[in-house]
Structures are given as structure tokens and as C-alpha cells.
Design a protein around this motif. Structure first.
Motif, mmCIF file in Angstrom:
data_model
loop_
_atom_site.group_PDB
_atom_site.id
_atom_site.type_symbol
_atom_site.label_atom_id
_atom_site.label_comp_id
_atom_site.label_asym_id
_atom_site.label_seq_id
_atom_site.Cartn_x
_atom_site.Cartn_y
_atom_site.Cartn_z
ATOM 1 N N TYR A 271 0.831 -1.188 0.000
ATOM 2 C CA TYR A 271 0.000 0.000 0.000
ATOM 3 C C TYR A 271 0.872 1.246 0.000
ATOM 4 O O TYR A 271 1.567 1.518 0.980
ATOM 5 C CB TYR A 271 -0.997 0.061 1.162
ATOM 6 N N ILE B 126 4.258 10.759 0.138
ATOM 7 C CA ILE B 126 5.412 9.847 0.066
ATOM 8 C C ILE B 126 5.799 9.715 -1.393
ATOM 9 O O ILE B 126 4.942 9.837 -2.281
ATOM 10 C CB ILE B 126 5.090 8.480 0.706
ATOM 11 N N HIS C 247 8.389 7.243 -3.883
ATOM 12 C CA HIS C 247 9.375 6.204 -4.152
ATOM 13 C C HIS C 247 9.802 6.341 -5.615
ATOM 14 O O HIS C 247 8.978 6.694 -6.463
ATOM 15 C CB HIS C 247 8.777 4.811 -3.942
ATOM 16 N N VAL D 245 12.032 8.212 8.491
ATOM 17 C CA VAL D 245 12.623 6.966 7.976
ATOM 18 C C VAL D 245 11.861 6.537 6.713
ATOM 19 O O VAL D 245 10.634 6.596 6.695
ATOM 20 C CB VAL D 245 12.534 5.845 9.038
ATOM 21 N N PRO D 246 12.558 6.124 5.653
ATOM 22 C CA PRO D 246 11.868 5.602 4.471
ATOM 23 C C PRO D 246 10.855 4.520 4.861
ATOM 24 O O PRO D 246 11.154 3.642 5.677
ATOM 25 C CB PRO D 246 13.010 5.050 3.616
ATOM 26 N N TYR D 247 9.681 4.620 4.249
ATOM 27 C CA TYR D 247 8.518 3.847 4.710
ATOM 28 C C TYR D 247 7.984 2.987 3.581
ATOM 29 O O TYR D 247 7.755 3.465 2.471
ATOM 30 C CB TYR D 247 7.450 4.834 5.189
ATOM 31 N N LEU D 248 7.764 1.721 3.902
ATOM 32 C CA LEU D 248 7.272 0.764 2.920
ATOM 33 C C LEU D 248 5.947 0.213 3.450
ATOM 34 O O LEU D 248 5.928 -0.583 4.388
ATOM 35 C CB LEU D 248 8.318 -0.343 2.784
ATOM 36 N N GLY D 249 4.846 0.660 2.857
ATOM 37 C CA GLY D 249 3.527 0.228 3.317
ATOM 38 C C GLY D 249 3.164 -1.138 2.783
ATOM 39 O O GLY D 249 3.315 -1.407 1.598
ATOM 40 N N GLU E 116 6.625 1.777 -5.809
ATOM 41 C CA GLU E 116 6.971 0.935 -4.659
ATOM 42 C C GLU E 116 7.157 -0.518 -5.104
ATOM 43 O O GLU E 116 8.125 -1.183 -4.714
ATOM 44 C CB GLU E 116 5.870 1.028 -3.589
ATOM 45 N N LEU F 98 13.521 4.320 -1.758
ATOM 46 C CA LEU F 98 12.239 4.331 -1.053
ATOM 47 C C LEU F 98 12.204 5.600 -0.207
ATOM 48 O O LEU F 98 13.166 5.920 0.501
ATOM 49 C CB LEU F 98 12.089 3.074 -0.190
ATOM 50 N N GLY F 99 11.105 6.333 -0.297
ATOM 51 C CA GLY F 99 11.035 7.645 0.345
ATOM 52 C C GLY F 99 10.439 7.608 1.734
ATOM 53 O O GLY F 99 9.797 6.643 2.130
ATOM 54 N N GLN F 100 10.691 8.684 2.459
ATOM 55 C CA GLN F 100 10.064 8.835 3.769
ATOM 56 C C GLN F 100 8.790 9.667 3.617
ATOM 57 O O GLN F 100 8.588 10.335 2.605
ATOM 58 C CB GLN F 100 11.045 9.489 4.742
ATOM 59 N N MET F 101 7.946 9.623 4.632
ATOM 60 C CA MET F 101 6.717 10.421 4.583
ATOM 61 C C MET F 101 7.040 11.869 4.913
ATOM 62 O O MET F 101 7.863 12.155 5.777
ATOM 63 C CB MET F 101 5.704 9.862 5.566
ATOM 64 N N PHE G 284 14.699 1.451 6.885
ATOM 65 C CA PHE G 284 13.321 1.319 6.412
ATOM 66 C C PHE G 284 12.409 1.007 7.596
ATOM 67 O O PHE G 284 12.841 0.339 8.545
ATOM 68 C CB PHE G 284 13.153 0.146 5.422
ATOM 69 N N SER H 47 0.739 4.588 8.637
ATOM 70 C CA SER H 47 1.382 5.796 8.105
ATOM 71 C C SER H 47 1.417 6.875 9.183
ATOM 72 O O SER H 47 2.455 7.525 9.372
ATOM 73 C CB SER H 47 0.715 6.280 6.812
ATOM 74 N N LEU I 238 -1.019 9.815 1.663
ATOM 75 C CA LEU I 238 -1.402 8.815 2.660
ATOM 76 C C LEU I 238 -2.501 9.382 3.551
ATOM 77 O O LEU I 238 -2.254 10.168 4.459
ATOM 78 C CB LEU I 238 -0.163 8.394 3.451
ATOM 79 N N SER J 101 4.327 6.434 11.808
ATOM 80 C CA SER J 101 5.730 6.682 11.449
ATOM 81 C C SER J 101 5.948 7.960 10.667
ATOM 82 O O SER J 101 7.062 8.220 10.204
ATOM 83 C CB SER J 101 6.278 5.491 10.642
ATOM 84 N N VAL J 102 4.879 8.782 10.523
ATOM 85 C CA VAL J 102 5.002 9.968 9.659
ATOM 86 C C VAL J 102 6.082 10.929 10.151
ATOM 87 O O VAL J 102 6.733 11.588 9.348
ATOM 88 C CB VAL J 102 3.628 10.659 9.492
#
Lengths: 336, 336
Positions: free
Chosen positions: A108, A326, A328, B102-106, A116, A188-191, B80, B94, A311, B97-98
Motif C-alpha cells: 500500500y 510519500i 518512491h 525513515v523511508p517507509y514501505l507500506g 513501490e 524508497l522515500g520517507q513520509m 526502512f 502511516s 497517505l 511513522s510519519v
């Protein structure tokens, strides 16, 4: 093995390759400026199904099957399917692949999902976890509209900053075996939460995340925008795309010679979509249509594909939460 | 590099290690049979927040922070965060950790999300994509109840097969640096649709997927159930767990000496949860409490952790779609 270069970017020493790709869209998308670049067009957006949600699933299933077939493979030969969409609990994607018999990894990332999937998929191929896999994303105007906003028949007014959820899906088959389209880098990006709370202006919510991820990519790789034939975001559309250009201009960097956004590319000015397109399927179908076609034809050699996601959920908006963005990204290169 | 052994299982030659883990739960969960195994207990399920959705986010944020701190690290040192939950558009994760930077992988795998995060996280660490990362999942009874079923105050009746969404979260910090708890194998499962359409009997919908993934794991590795100290599913609960035992008995395999389910472990018979617990946080908190505590203490040496998810949404149920099950698993070993 992947090498981490700089703080955020991954470089693949044996780059995972794109073996096949496909795009499937509805009639409105097929009659815009990118007409003729899609693999399958459905005339009535139903895709032969009895609900909009099943139509979206069917569209994604067709995209995956077509991408894999174009690579000379069968879906059951994939070792993973990585997919996601905008529907609650991502049912569009799970229903699309439930009969495939292929291990399934649900993602997601809102409208960043295609990027992603490509980034994670490239990591899995590079790391020896898969020989070949498919990554896909989809969205459908009608299923999104009734889930996020109003019943279709209500005819709610849309402000000029609003984006139009594309009825579209794209899929890529990635593999270890060499081909001339390669994913050389992923990030991969951060929020990023800048306090935007207007669900009708998601471009503004996502632009700072795109700026952050692309800035990190430039810094980590030592590249400047002019090193790429195209830098493509998806989907900031007209409002968010303009903000991204402005953010880079404040750094003295002009991305405009190479920059476009999938949400701005998909529809024409006469198609009444206001700020442009959005939805997981928008960037997926533009990548898996026009952009990869141009790479395949040798007209583009080096592309940044940066997926941007907002998000949020209708509940989080009603409760007054800000929308985090976010982004990516992957670098796709043609090696001859 | 990961090695694919058999058809589906990945073996990590340099196994990613568990450096820290933590569980955070509500009062009901903390007063059940696993009392005393959790890191943080909140007495009123609000976690100091003004909505159930923010309470869930806060809970997951606390789990990630605590897991990382127990490993002697800071959250911003993670490369991550992989996370997911049951809320629409995964906003619980989301929002958790917003602010992390840190890069975020949903991820979305319904109740299999913790296992999905561990499997994908292990692939990323093994493949050189990260030195250290956090994987987390959460669920909250109150946010899930009003999203999936009825307003809390309505007091809807629940059938005996229904499961109780746990107010719980778990997080693991994985890293490349050696420690004595290691993820040696991972298997991502395919979706299995046996036509179950009853959203109050998700154990039945998920049991065939657990059977398929565990059977593949045994076949690929050459192991039999007795080779493991424990085989843990989460969350089939009482109904689905019984079905899984029966499915293996038809093959002449008795898993009962080593088998338990997180949904059956979390609550006592006197806690009125009917078939048992569920929700992404149930298996996450049982793993990151009781199970990893026992491994840390040397009481368990080799564990299969198999997360099971029911892929559906309220809309898909209303439209008469069947509920597909999915099961992802990892083998965790203690190496002294």
C-alpha cells in the motif's frame, strides 16, 4: 547485491530487467493525448464485470497477464506478484490475482504503489529472492469515487485543484535474465507532512515528498536533472507539478527541460479533469504505455520514475488529520 | 544472497538477525493468559489520544520505538520501516511513522502483515538493501469494529465462530549484524479461495492458506513438524486452528504436539472472545511478547511463525465475493 550509495539510494550491480509491460485503460484515458499507447482499452469501464470493484480487478488482471505474455511467459511462471490499489483493504489487487496460484505480496503506497512495487521487486530480484516477478497497480474512477467521495449519480462539484482518478492499470514483469531495459537504482522515500488537510488538493500534499526523494536521489548519485532524458512524477498533476518545479527553483535547479507528470500527461485540457489525473493506475499506465514504449524504441535512454502517494483515508480527513505525502523512485535505463 | 530451495522457500545464507522486539497491548489483552509478557500496557485503550484511529497509531509508534530502543538504537537510525494494519488505506501505520523521517514501505496482508513484514524485511537485509530496519503491525478493537462491523455502542451479537480484533501491536528490529535470534527462511504464500463468504468465520477462510504454505515449507525444506519446537499460526483462532490440524491429519501428519495459534493463545476462555483473537496486532504482539521472550530465554530454539490473512473488505463481502486466505511464514532460530 544492492549497494547503498549515499544515504538513501540503492544501486543494483546486476540490474533487474524489464522483460514485459502492459497498460489497460478505460475510454476516457484512451481518448486523451496518450491515445494509442495502451495495450487494452475497454469502451464502457465495466470490463465485462457487474461491479466497479470487479471491473478494477479485471483490469489489473488483464494488465498482469498481458505484461507477462508479452515477455513470452505465463502468469504461473511468476515467483511473486507485488500489487496494490486504492480500494479499502486493497481488494482490487487481491481479487485480480486470487486465481493465479502465484505468491502474493500486498503493498500500500497510494498513488506511489507502482514505483513501490518496482523498487521492492528490483530488490527481490537483485537479492536472489526471485528469478522473475510481476509488479502491478490499478485504480478505477468509479470505485474510487464512491469509496472516497460521493455516489457517482450525485454529481458533486470538484474544485480546480482536484484530480481525476484514472481508470487504468499497469504491470511490469521483472527478471534476472538480461534485457535492454534495466532498473539500475531504487530509492524508497520517507513520509513528508507539511500540514495539508485538503483532500481536493493532493498534489500540494505530495509535492514536498517528491522534492525530498528526488533531491536525495540527485545528492546520492551525484546526478543533475539534465543527466536524465526524462524525470517523471506520478501523480502530482498540474498543481503539485508546478509546486515541485518551484521547490527546485528555490535551490537554483531548473527541472523543467526534462520534467513531466503522469497526471498532467494522461488527459487533455478539454477533458474536464481539472488539475489532472491521479490514482495508482495513472502513473502505472503512463509508465507501461507511453514511457516504456519510448524507451523500447530507443527515444529515451535514461528515465527517473517517481511515484507519489497521498497517505490518507476518508476517516483520517474527517478527523482533521493532515495528509502525508510519500515518493518512491526508480531509475530505468536502456542499455544497448 | 537468498537461495530458493524447493519451489517456494527462501533460505538466507547470512540470516538477518532480530536485534530488538516489543509488544504493546490494551487492558483486555494484558489480563489474559499471556499477562506479563508485553512491554507496554495501556489501561483504557485510548493511549492518550482523542480517537481510536490515533490510539492505534500511537500504539504502533510505541512498539517500533521500544523495539528499536531495546536494540540500543534510535528510530532515525532505521533505514526502512515496513508496516501495515487493517484500517482503510493503512492510515494506522502511516500516522505511526510519519514523523520518523525513515523511508517507509507500506504493506497490506491483513492479519498476515507481521509475517509479511518479517519476510520482506529479511529479504531486504539479506540482499544488501538495508543494514537495519523495523517491521511492525497493529490492530485496535475499537477502530476495527466501527470500520468493519457496527458502531461500538450498538452492541451487535457475534456468532461463536467470530474472532475478536486484538488491541495490540508488535515490532521487530532486524539487522545484518549477528545476534542469536535469526530469520533463516522465509516463504511468501499464494492466495487460496475456498469459497468461504462468512466474514464471521475468517478462521475457516484462512486455514487452507496456512495448510498450503506450511505444506510447501515442509516439502521445500525436508522438515517435518517435529523438527520445530513450535509451529505458530496467527490468527486462525480456535475454529481455523482446528481445521488446520484436520487438514494435516488427512495427510497423516499430526501437528498438534508443536502447534499453537496466536488467536487462541492471547485470550482466556473466560474473556468472551468466542473463537479467539485476530487482527494484525494479535500475532505481532504474541510473537513480540511470549514467543520471542521464550526464544531469548533459550526455551525455544526453532520456531515457525506463520501469519494468516483474510483478504476481504466490507464492500467485497456486501457484493458477495468469497474471502481469500493468505499465509506468509518465517523460520526463526536461536543460534548459541
Amino acid at each position: 547485491m544492492a549497494q547503498r550509495i549515499g544515504q538513501y539510494t540503492l544501486r543494483f550491480d546486476c540490474p533487474p530487467c524489464i522483460h514485459g509491460y502492459a497498460s489497460v485503460v478505460g475510454k476516457k484515458e484512451a481518448t486523451g493525448p496518450l491515445s494509442g499507447t495502451f495495450d487494452i482499452v475497454n469502451e464502457d469501464s465495466h470490463f465485462g464485470q457487474k461491479s466497479w470493484e470487479l471491473a478494477e480487478s479485471k483490469m489489473q488482471q488483464l494488465a498482469i497477464e498481458t505484461a507477462v505474455h508479452k515477455a513470452g511467459k505465463k502468469v504461473e511462471e511468476m515467483q511473486f506478484i507485488l500489487a496494490g490499489d486504492l480500494l479499502n483493504q486493497c481488494v482490487g489487487s487481491s481479487l485480480a490475482s486470487v486465481q493465479s496460484g502465484v505468491p502474493y505480496l500486498g503493498l500500500y503506497g497510494a498513488c506511489s504503489t507502482m514505483a513501490e512495487g518496482l523498487a521492492v521487486g528490483a530488490c527481490l530480484v537483485d537479492g536472489g529472492c526471485a528469478e522473475r516477478l510481476a509488479a502491478a497497480a490499478s485504480s478505477h474512477f468509479c470505485s474510487a469515487e464512491r469509496q472516497y467521495r460521493f455516489p457517482l449519480a450525485y454529481g458533486g462539484q470538484r474544485p480546480p485543484t482536484a484530480q481525476w482518478t484514472a481508470t487504468a492499470s499497469g504491470a511490469v514483469m521483472l527478471g534476472k535474465e538480461q534485457s535492454h531495459l534495466q532498473i539500475t537504482h531504487a530509492i524508497l522515500g520517507q513520509m513528508v507532512d507539511m500540514g495539508v488537510k485538503d483532500a481536493n488538493n493532493m498534489g500540494a500534499a505530495m509535492a514536498p515528498a517528491a522534492y525530498q526523494t528526488l533531491s536525495a536521489l540527485f545528492q546520492d548519485t551525484g546526478h543533475v536533472p539534465g543527466d536524465f532524458d526524462r524525470i517523471i512524477t506520478g501523480d502530482l498533476a498540474d498543481v503539485g507539478g508546478g509546486l515541485l518545479v518551484d521547490l527546485f527553483l528555490k535551490d537554483g535547479v531548473d527541472i523543467t527541460p526534462v520534467y513531466s507528470d503522469c497526471g498532467s500527461m494522461l488527459y487533455g485540457d478539454d477533458q474536464d479533469v481539472h488539475a489532472g489525473g491521479s490514482g495508482c493506475g495513472c502513473s502505472a499506465a503512463v509508465l507501461c504505455g507511453k514511457l516504456l514504449n519510448d524507451m523500447q524504441a530507443g527515444q529515451l535512454k535514461r528515465l527517473v520514475f517517481a511515484g507519489t502517494g497521498a497517505l490518507m483515508s476518508p476517516t483520517s480527513i474527517q478527523q482533521g488529520q493532515a495528509i502525508a505525502g510519500i515518493c518512491h523512485a526508480v531509475i530505468i535505463e536502456r542499455k544497448d
